[in-house]
Structures are given as C-alpha cells and as structure tokens.
Write an enzyme that holds these catalytic residues in place. Structure first.
Site, short mmCIF file in Angstrom:
data_model
loop_
_atom_site.label_atom_id
_atom_site.label_comp_id
_atom_site.label_asym_id
_atom_site.label_seq_id
_atom_site.Cartn_x
_atom_site.Cartn_y
_atom_site.Cartn_z
N ARG A 1 0.64 -1.02 0.36
CA ARG A 1 0.10 -0.02 0.60
C ARG A 1 0.90 1.01 0.25
NH1 ARG A 1 -1.47 2.37 4.37
NH2 ARG A 1 -2.02 0.71 5.50
N TYR B 1 -15.67 15.90 -16.00
CA TYR B 1 -16.14 14.03 -15.75
C TYR B 1 -16.78 14.10 -15.02
CZ TYR B 1 -15.91 8.91 -14.83
OH TYR B 1 -15.67 7.84 -14.54
N ASP C 1 -6.82 17.24 -14.82
CA ASP C 1 -7.06 15.55 -15.76
C ASP C 1 -6.53 15.94 -17.24
OD1 ASP C 1 -8.41 13.50 -16.35
OD2 ASP C 1 -10.34 13.81 -15.19
N LYS D 1 -8.06 5.19 -19.31
CA LYS D 1 -8.45 4.99 -20.85
C LYS D 1 -8.02 4.71 -21.26
CE LYS D 1 -12.61 6.28 -18.51
NZ LYS D 1 -12.51 7.27 -18.03
C1 LIG Z 1 -12.97 7.63 -16.28
C2 LIG Z 1 -12.41 8.62 -15.87
C3 LIG Z 1 -12.42 9.70 -14.65
C4 LIG Z 1 -12.61 8.72 -13.82
O1 LIG Z 1 -11.39 7.54 -14.48
P1 LIG Z 1 -11.66 5.47 -13.61
O2 LIG Z 1 -10.98 5.32 -13.60
O3 LIG Z 1 -12.85 5.55 -14.39
O4 LIG Z 1 -11.78 6.02 -11.91
C5 LIG Z 1 -11.56 10.95 -14.45
N1 LIG Z 1 -11.75 11.85 -15.00
C6 LIG Z 1 -11.94 11.28 -16.65
C7 LIG Z 1 -11.73 12.93 -17.76
C8 LIG Z 1 -12.34 10.30 -17.19
O5 LIG Z 1 -12.61 10.39 -18.54
#
Ligand SMILES: *Cc1c(COP(=O)(O)O)cnc(C)c1O
Length: 393
Positions: free
Chosen positions: A58, A111, A183, A208
């Site tokens: 962790r 998001y 992000d 992604k």
């Molecule tokens: C999918 C996504 C998230 C969240 O990510 P997870 O891996 O599903 O927890 C945050 N920001 C954006 C832009 C995303 O596409």
C-alpha cells in the site's frame, strides 16, 4: 541514456524499467503485499525513511514504482502516485488540497463523478465549490474567493470537448496562490503536458488512453515538484487508494504503445469527424481537429494533436440517438474511452444522468448528444458502421 535525452515513444517503452537478476526483458511483477527486512535495524531504517527499502505494497512496490516513474517522465513531473482508479486519483487531490472552509473552482463540464462528488459528498465536510465555464478565464477570475485553494480543470472536457486555456488560468492561480490540477485523461501525455503550461498536478484515469485496452481500471497523479508530491503521497497511502501490482504491470504494458495507438486513433478520428460533419442527419460535430471547433486555434497551441474523442448532436434528439446506438454493429455501446475499440455512448442518459437538468444544460449536455471514442480499427469499417446506423435514424 538519461530520460531527458529520449523521445516520447522511447520513454513510453523504457522509462522506469529495472534490471532483475535473470535479465528478463520485461520487469517482473512483484505480486506481494509485504517485504522481508534483513534485520530489525534495516526495518527501522526503512520506516524512518533513512533507507529507500520497500515495506508494504500500500505504501510502495517495485512494479507500481516502475509505472509511476514512467508516467512521471512522460508528464515532465517530479513523481507519480499510482491509484486504484481515476476517481481515487481525483479524490486524493481533493482531500489533500481541500479542507473545512476551503473552496474549489471546477470547469462546469468535468467528468460527471469528479463534479458530483464535490457537490454531493464534500459539503458535509464544510467544503464549497463553484463550477464555471472555464473556457472563459474571466469566469474563473470572478469565482475566486479568499478561501479558494484548488482549481480543477479538464481539457478537452467530458463530453463537451470544450478546451480550457491552461496557461492563462495557471497565471491567474499563481497570483492568488491557488493550486491547479488538470485532468489530462482525454489527451494523455502524448498530446498535452499541463505541468509545462504551469499546472501543479496532473491526474489521469489510466483506464482510458494510457492503458488503452479496456481491461484495467487505474489512476495516476503526477506532481510537478517534490513539495507537491510529498503532500499527496501520504494521503493516497493512508486512504488506501493504492494500485495492485498486477494492475500496474498490465498498465505499464499498455503504456508502451500509447504513441502509435493515439496516432492511429487520431488519424481515424479526423476522417470520422469529417464524415459526420457532412452527414445530413447530424446537427453539429465537436472535434478539436475541425475548423468549426470554437477553440480550434487554442487546441493547435496547447495540444500536439486533436485526439480521438468526438461529440456530435443528432437531428431528432433523444429518439434519434437511441436509434443510432441500438443499431451500431461494430462500435460498442459502452461508457469509458481511449481504448483500441470504437465506443459510442449517450451522456444525457448514461455518464452524466446524475446531474440536474440545469447543470446538464450549463455543461452543454443536450438530449441528442452522442460521444464517440474512436478506436484503431480500419477507418472504412468505423465509417460504414456509423453510416448504416445513421441511415436508420
Ligand atoms: C474515466 C474518467 C475519470 C475516472 O476514472 P476511473 O478510472 O473510471 O475511476 C476521471 N476523469 C476523466 C476525464 C475520465 O474520463
């Protein structure tokens, strides 16, 4: 060779990798929860930080560490902090930079969960927020309060494909001593490096583009400086937001092909966007590679390419959208994005369904909005699939 001498794809393949005793070409997985100390003194030195040894997964693990080093190198940051998911990365940033009495400014079409958690869960800890159209810097300036401690951006945003001027907002934030987190999921470090534009922190849903194969949920935080890193890392550890070694190993493998995957998906996206824009049943298309995109010029400066995310509005709204999505044959009707397969989804009914009607309208999420994540399949097949589905609308 030093990392700073290598190009993007070379780093994507090699950064962070380490030699093992058997000379394996790929770093092995340290699928272990804990690590033996040589003796009591060694354990004490690891715990005091005097020595860099591994203690417990962790807190840190060699396989996870390799991935953290690789993404940090690609984002030009001081250090990476891998997390179990993108939302774990987002919440680690929120918990580190927000506190009772503090205020956050976010772009209005973040998001969905990145916004709904701030509005739904954090108010009980005395945290307030303003969500504004950050594509206009003036709106961000107007929202700044003495207690504002964090500006959270996402560009291109989800699913509006709106583009925010990172550099301009970071300049304003610096004057007010406010931390900026971007992000960077939609671009990945291949297309955009927010830390170079003045941001303090980058977060990724590596679910992604970075992993890119729709088989892992994972997140990453990259801190620009040691100071920022040292604030964030203990919060991830104490909240238990850590990644699992196997998850890290697979994500590291996916990362190796990031550049060529995006090149192909982007080439496909240009053709798909042009096809949709000329289609009589499509009202409008938003794609940063099209001259019709309101921030086409900013995208050219801030991003190294327009990416693989397209939003479009069907004439006929909700019903038309449903018909189209029920009739695609190769594209998958699924949320998520950035994988090798083409995905199609309907934000108003799916990812952003928890937002109020007003919030949806403010973020440009109309009933007929369709979001497409273009994959690496043959572009003729992607277009033929969309074409036959559109013909039924
Ligand atoms: C999918 C996504 C998230 C969240 O990510 P997870 O891996 O599903 O927890 C945050 N920001 C954006 C832009 C995303 O596409």
């Amino acid at each position: 060779m030093e990392n700073n001498q290598l190009g993007f794809d070379s780093l994507a393949v090699h950064a962070g990798s380490f030699e093992d005793a058997l000379g394996s070409a790929v770093s092995p997985i340290y699928q272990t929860s804990t690590f033996k100390f040589e003796n009591a003194d060694h354990g004490a030195r690891c715990f005091s930080g005097e020595e860099d040894g591994f203690i417990y997964t962790r807190i840190g693990n060699p396989t996870i560490g390799e991935l953290e080093k690789a993404v940090a190198a690609l984002e030009h940051g001081y250090g990476g902090i891998a997390t179990s998911s993108g939302m774990a990365a987002v919440n680690t940033v929120y918990l580190t930079y927000l506190a009772s009495g503090k205020h956050m400014i976010g772009h209005h079409s973040l998001y969905g969960p990145s916004r709904s958690v701030i509005e739904g869960l954090y108010p009980k800890f005395g945290i307030t927020s303003s969500f504004v159209d950050a594509t206009n810097v003036e709106n961000v300036i107007a929202a700044i309060r003495p207690e504002t401690s964090l500006i959270f951006l996402e560009t291109p945003a989800n699913p509006s494909i709106e583009i925010t001027d990172i550099k301009a907002i970071c300049e304003v934030a610096r004057q007010h001593n406010i931390t900026v987190c971007v992000d960077n999921t939609f671009c990945s470090p291949y297309l955009q490096n927010p830390l170079d534009l003045g941001a303090d922190i980058v977060v990724h849903s590596m679910t992604k583009f970075i992993n890119g194969h729709a088989d892992i949920v994972a997140g990453m935080i990259v801190a620009k400086t040691k100071e920022v890193y040292s604030k964030l890392r203990p919060v991830m550890v104490i909240m238990g937001c850590n990644m699992d070694p196997h998850q890290a190993w697979l994500t590291r493998r996916g990362l190796k092909t990031l550049g060529i995957r995006i090149d192909r998906a982007q080439e496909n996206s240009m053709k798909v966007a042009a096809f949709l824009e000329s289609h009589p049943k499509v009202e409008w298309v938003k794609y940063p590679g099209l001259k019709s995109h309101p921030q086409f010029e900013l995208a050219k400066v801030q991003m190294r390419g327009p990416g693989a995310m397209i939003s479009f509005e069907l004439k006929g709204g909700l019903e038309a959208g449903k018909i189209m999505m029920n009739n695609v044959k190769m594209a998958l009707l699924a949320v998520s994005l950035g994988g090798i397969e083409t995905l199609i989804q309907h934000p108003a009914g799916m990812t952003h369904s928890k937002l109020s009607k007003d919030a949806k309208a403010a973020a440009g999420i109309t009933d007929g909005l369709v979001r497409l994540s273009v994959g690496i399949e043959n572009v003729e097949d992607i277009i033929a699939d969309l074409d036959q589905a559109l013909a039924l609308v």
